[in-house]
Design a protein around this motif. Sequence first.
Motif, PDB file in Angstrom:
ATOM      1  N   ARG A  28      -3.060  -0.304   4.075  1.00 43.78           N
ATOM      2  CA  ARG A  28      -2.959   0.962   3.347  1.00 43.78           C
ATOM      3  C   ARG A  28      -2.933   2.074   4.585  1.00 43.78           C
ATOM      4  NH1 ARG A  28      -1.004  -2.272   0.562  1.00 43.78           N
ATOM      5  NH2 ARG A  28      -2.112  -1.920  -2.148  1.00 43.78           N
ATOM      6  N   VAL A  37     -10.841  -3.577   3.547  1.00 50.02           N
ATOM      7  CA  VAL A  37      -9.472  -2.872   4.019  1.00 50.02           C
ATOM      8  C   VAL A  37      -8.775  -1.759   5.084  1.00 50.02           C
ATOM      9  CG1 VAL A  37      -8.648  -0.863   2.686  1.00 50.02           C
ATOM     10  CG2 VAL A  37      -9.923  -2.887   1.256  1.00 50.02           C
ATOM     11  N   ARG A  74      -7.769   1.363   7.203  1.00 54.13           N
ATOM     12  CA  ARG A  74      -6.873   2.483   6.430  1.00 54.13           C
ATOM     13  C   ARG A  74      -6.203   3.056   7.015  1.00 54.13           C
ATOM     14  NH1 ARG A  74      -4.623   5.101   2.202  1.00 54.13           N
ATOM     15  NH2 ARG A  74      -3.873   7.264   2.991  1.00 54.13           N
ATOM     16  N   HIS A 114     -10.212   8.458   1.138  1.00 58.06           N
ATOM     17  CA  HIS A 114      -9.781   7.588   0.973  1.00 58.06           C
ATOM     18  C   HIS A 114     -10.926   6.516   0.673  1.00 58.06           C
ATOM     19  CE1 HIS A 114      -6.091   9.587   2.557  1.00 58.06           C
ATOM     20  NE2 HIS A 114      -6.882   9.385   4.140  1.00 58.06           N
ATOM     21  N   ARG A 169     -12.606   6.652  -3.246  1.00 59.86           N
ATOM     22  CA  ARG A 169     -11.350   6.337  -3.920  1.00 59.86           C
ATOM     23  C   ARG A 169     -10.737   4.794  -4.639  1.00 59.86           C
ATOM     24  NH1 ARG A 169      -7.200  10.099  -1.056  1.00 59.86           N
ATOM     25  NH2 ARG A 169      -7.776  12.515  -2.286  1.00 59.86           N
ATOM     26  N   HIS A 170     -11.656   3.591  -3.568  1.00 63.19           N
ATOM     27  CA  HIS A 170     -11.699   2.213  -3.594  1.00 63.19           C
ATOM     28  C   HIS A 170     -12.950   1.889  -4.804  1.00 63.19           C
ATOM     29  CE1 HIS A 170     -11.422  -1.683  -2.124  1.00 63.19           C
ATOM     30  NE2 HIS A 170      -9.856  -1.184  -1.577  1.00 63.19           N
ATOM     31  N   VAL A 217     -13.848  -0.161   3.342  1.00 65.72           N
ATOM     32  CA  VAL A 217     -12.874   0.351   3.957  1.00 65.72           C
ATOM     33  C   VAL A 217     -13.232   1.218   5.365  1.00 65.72           C
ATOM     34  CG1 VAL A 217     -11.852   2.335   3.973  1.00 65.72           C
ATOM     35  CG2 VAL A 217     -12.492   0.938   1.893  1.00 65.72           C
TER      36      VAL A 217
END
Length: 482
Positions: free
Chosen positions: A300, A325, A327, A336, A339-340, A346
Motif C-alpha cells: 500500500r 503489509v 506500507r 497507517h 488503521r489496519h 505492517v
Amino acid sequence: MAFEKVGVVGLGTMGAGIAEVFARAGIRVIGVEADPEALARGRGHLERSTGRALDKGRLSAEERAAILGRITLTTAREDLADADLVVEAIPEILEYKIALFADLDRICKPDTVLATNTSSLSVTAVAAATGRPGRVIGMHFFNPAPVMKLVEVVGTVMTDEGLPERIAELSRALGKTPVVVGDRAGFVVNRLLLPYLNQAAMLLERGVAARDDVDTAMRKGVGLPMGPFALLDLIGLDTSYEVMGVLFDETRSPRHAPAPVLRELVTAGLLGRKSGRGFHGEEPAPDEPDKASATKVLVRGEGAEELAARLAAAGFGESDTPDVVLRLGERPVIEHAVRHADPSRVVGVHLVGQSVAEVVSTVLTSPAAATAACGLMTVLGLAPVPCKDRAGFVVEALLFPYLNDAVRMHESGYASIGDIDDAMRLGCGYPAGPFEMIESIGPRQVRDGLRALYAEYREPSYAPAPLLDQLVTAGLQTFPRP
C-alpha cells in the motif's frame, strides 16, 4: 614574493606528504623533525609514498630521484632561517603549535610566511603568538596530501591583505584547488563533515538503526565512499571527538556536542583503526541475509503498484490475508499501522535510490513481520536497512541536516556555493557537493524533510535555513550563483 624554498615542520604521514607535494612542483624543501628517530620515520614515509607512485607508473625512476633530491631533512629548526614559507604539520594540540610558531618567528626572516596545517584549531590564536600575525595563515591539506586536491586557505582578521590570494595561487601551482575562507572552527570540510558523523553516532545511541545498516544506507543509498562509522574509525575517534569539542566551544550548538558514545569509546581507548577497534573491531563474518519468509504480501502507499509487480514477478503475490503489509511512503508509519486490522504485520518501506530500502518498524510491528520485509527486499536485489519509525528514518535524518548546515554556511557569507561544493567533493570524495545534492533531490523535499525533523526533535539546527525556505517559496529549483 616567490616561494622558492619551503620548510615543513613535522614529517608524519601528513607532513611528509606535504613535503612531497612541494618537491613534486619543483620547489626546494627543508623537512624538520624533533629527533633522528622521527626524522628516519619521515624519510621512510617519503620513500614509501614515492615508491608506490613509481610501482604504479605514476613516476619514473628519474622523477622520483629528483623529488627526493629536492628535500633536505634535518633536526635543526635553525636551518629554516632563509625559508620563504614554513608549513607546520605537528599534532593538533594548540599549545604545541603556539610554542612552535613563537620559535619560528624568532628563527625565520621577517617576510617569511608561517602556515599551519591545522584542520580545526584557531589560526588567529597561533598568529597572535608571533610578532608577525599578518604573515601567519592556515594552509590545510588533506590526507594523503600527494593525492587529495583540496587546500583550505584560512585567513584571519590580522592577515596581510593579498596574502590569502598569494597562497591560493601557490596552491594552484601545486596542482591543488584552493578554497579561501575565514578563521572559523572546522573551516568548511570539518564543520560540515564532523556534525554528520557525530549525528550518526547519536542515531546509533538512540537505537534508530544498527551500525552496519547505517553505513550501508549512506554508501549504497547516497553514494558516499564510506559509511559514517567506517569513516569515524579511519579518521580516529579521538580526533573526531576533539574536533567536535572545538566546534562546540565556538558555537555552543547542541548539534556540535559530541555524542556520549563517542566520548565513551575514546575514554576506553577504542580509537578506530589506529587502536585496532572502534565502532568496528574483530568480529565474525556477517550472517547471510534472511530469505523471504513471507509468501503472501499486501503493498500500500505511493508507488505500491510498481513494488507489488516486482514482488509478483519474484513469486510473491498479493493477498487479502497477508503475512506482511508493506506500507510505502513517508512516516509516521504508525498512523497507517493503527488503521489496519493487524498492525503487527505492517512494516514501512522507504526506497532510497535504486539500491536501498529502509525497512521501518513501529512500536506495534512484530519481529517476524520486520524480518519478512527485509527478506522480501533482499529478493528484489535491494539492501534492506532496518530502522525505527523516526523522522527521516536513516538517510534523510543524516543527509538533510548536513545539507542545511551547508546552506547556512553560505548564507552567513563564509563561503561561496562553488567553494563549498568543491570542498566536499575534493576533500571527502563525495559524488556531489551539498548544493548539487539539494538541487538533485529537490529543494522542497529537503525543506519539508527538515521541517519533519525539527517537529520531532525540536533541534534548532534542523529548522530549514531561511535561504532554503525562500528558494522553495519562490518556486526555484536551483540556487542563485553569481
